[in-house]
Structures are given as structure tokens and as C-alpha cells.
Design a protein around this motif. Sequence first.
Motif, PDB file in Angstrom:
ATOM      1  N   ILE A   1       0.924  -1.099   0.053  1.00 36.15           N
ATOM      2  CA  ILE A   1      -0.032  -0.024   0.046  1.00 36.15           C
ATOM      3  C   ILE A   1       0.653   1.256   0.034  1.00 36.15           C
ATOM      4  CG2 ILE A   1      -1.684   1.374   1.265  1.00 36.15           C
ATOM      5  CD1 ILE A   1      -2.768  -1.161   2.321  1.00 36.15           C
TER       6      ILE A   1
ATOM      7  N   GLY B   1      -6.851   2.996   2.359  1.00 38.80           N
ATOM      8  CA  GLY B   1      -6.194   1.768   2.652  1.00 38.80           C
ATOM      9  C   GLY B   1      -6.999   1.167   4.085  1.00 38.80           C
TER      10      GLY B   1
ATOM     11  N   HIS C   1     -10.755   2.290  -0.020  1.00 36.89           N
ATOM     12  CA  HIS C   1      -9.670   2.000  -0.908  1.00 36.89           C
ATOM     13  C   HIS C   1      -8.638   2.929  -0.907  1.00 36.89           C
ATOM     14  CE1 HIS C   1      -7.381   0.102  -4.151  1.00 36.89           C
ATOM     15  NE2 HIS C   1      -7.334   1.156  -4.778  1.00 36.89           N
TER      16      HIS C   1
ATOM     17  N   LYS D   1      -9.966  -0.925   4.278  1.00 34.05           N
ATOM     18  CA  LYS D   1     -10.985  -1.957   3.866  1.00 34.05           C
ATOM     19  C   LYS D   1     -11.338  -2.987   4.921  1.00 34.05           C
ATOM     20  CE  LYS D   1      -9.351  -2.279  -0.350  1.00 34.05           C
ATOM     21  NZ  LYS D   1      -9.059  -2.813  -1.848  1.00 34.05           N
TER      22      LYS D   1
ATOM     23  N   ILE E   1     -16.585   1.915  -0.178  1.00 30.64           N
ATOM     24  CA  ILE E   1     -15.366   1.083  -0.976  1.00 30.64           C
ATOM     25  C   ILE E   1     -14.479   2.004  -1.720  1.00 30.64           C
ATOM     26  CG2 ILE E   1     -14.914  -0.624  -2.614  1.00 30.64           C
ATOM     27  CD1 ILE E   1     -17.683  -1.983  -1.905  1.00 30.64           C
TER      28      ILE E   1
END
Length: 239
Positions: free
Chosen positions: A36, A163, A160, A165, A156
Motif C-alpha cells: 500500500i 487503505g 480503498h 478496507k 468502498i
Amino acid sequence: STQNIRNRKQGKNKNKNHNKHNNSSSDNKKHSKPYINKQTVYNSWPSTFIVLVVLLIITYNELQFNLPSITGSISAKKPYKNVQDFYPYYLSEHSHPDDQRLHIFGSTLIILIALIKPEAAITVMIGLLSGYIAFPLFRGVDHGLYEALFMVSMVIFVAHMHGCKRYILLVAIIGYGFAWVGHFFIEKNKPATFIYPAYSLICDFKMFGAFYKQLLNTNNWEVLWDKGIDFKEALGHGL
């Protein structure tokens, strides 16, 4: 010849080294964690904060009520225009103290997660406000599926970007898990979120606030815990 034998040996050694390199690369891929980009997460804060402010301005000024229903009419299953009108109905669907306790326990855990992970908090807020603003568009539909899909899509997307979720999934499991156990096994009714997903979520936290407000105002924890929330006080009729 001797030279040919040496060349063959060198070729075999090269192939072995190449295979070892490929095996080590595949092993690293298997054991490596999803990457990420932290810089992307940090850069997401200004944009999501601006979006949150815009959504708050829209809801504060009730601009969403200028939106027309996509069906051109209002469903008989959605008679409540705003949260204030919906809240008494919401409380009537949560009359059992055990159901109230499950909702409040779940909401308390969600607040704790939000304090630990602010990214999850702003993600949920943007999703909630998006659904709240979109409600007038889908007021002519008998169910809350389209509104819920709009909320989930926003959640969502923002999750995203930040980072987070996994935290959002945990929030959903806790929030709806405790609530739906209360509805299906204690109240024996259908959750209002199936028709009013955004309004129901807002009222979850309104009931959460009413509980702790009454807890601070009373000297008898056991009575509040056993009998549940005083609806008149929660609605402002007993103040």
C-alpha cells in the motif's frame, strides 16, 4: 573433446543458477504482503476532507430535498421525509431493552474503532452522508437497495483510497451483526435499514447518544439498563 565437456558443465551451472533465482523470486512473491503506497494514503486526506465538507454543507442547508424522485412519486413505504419525522418510528421498532443494548454495544465498538482508525471514521461519514443526500432520489422506490448500493460504493471507494478496507469490513460486521440479531431474534421485526438505510444508521447513533445522555442524567444505572431508553426524553417531550 575436453572443451565441449567444459562448455556443457558451464551451461548446466548457468541453468541451475537461473532456476534458483526464479525459485527465490517466486518465494518472495508468495510471502510478500500487498503493498500500500503510504504516500497515496496521506495524499487522500485533503481530497476526502473537502468532499466531507461539501457533503456537510449540502445536508446542513437541506439542499438534497431539491432533488426529484427518479420515479416522479413517493412510495407508500417511505412516508418519512427527514430524520426528525423518521426517528419516532425508529424508536418504536427498538422498544425492547435487550435490542437497545445490542445496538448500543455495537455502536460503542464502532466509535472505538473510529477513534483508533480515523480513516475508517471519515470513510463511514462520507458513505452515510452520500446515502442521506441521495435519499430523495430513491424515495419513490419501495426498498432501500439503490440507496444502500450508493452508500456502499462510496464507502468502498474512500476505503480503498485510505487503505482501510479491513476496518470498514469489521465496522459493518459489528454494526449490522449486533443490530440484526436484536431485530430478528428479540424484536421479531424487519430492520428499518432495508427501506431507510441512511436514516436508520443516523438514528442508530441518535439512540446511542440518547442512551448515554440519559445515563449521565440519571443516578440509577440499573433502571436505565433494565427498562431501556425513555422515549419521551429521547424525543425531547419530557424535557
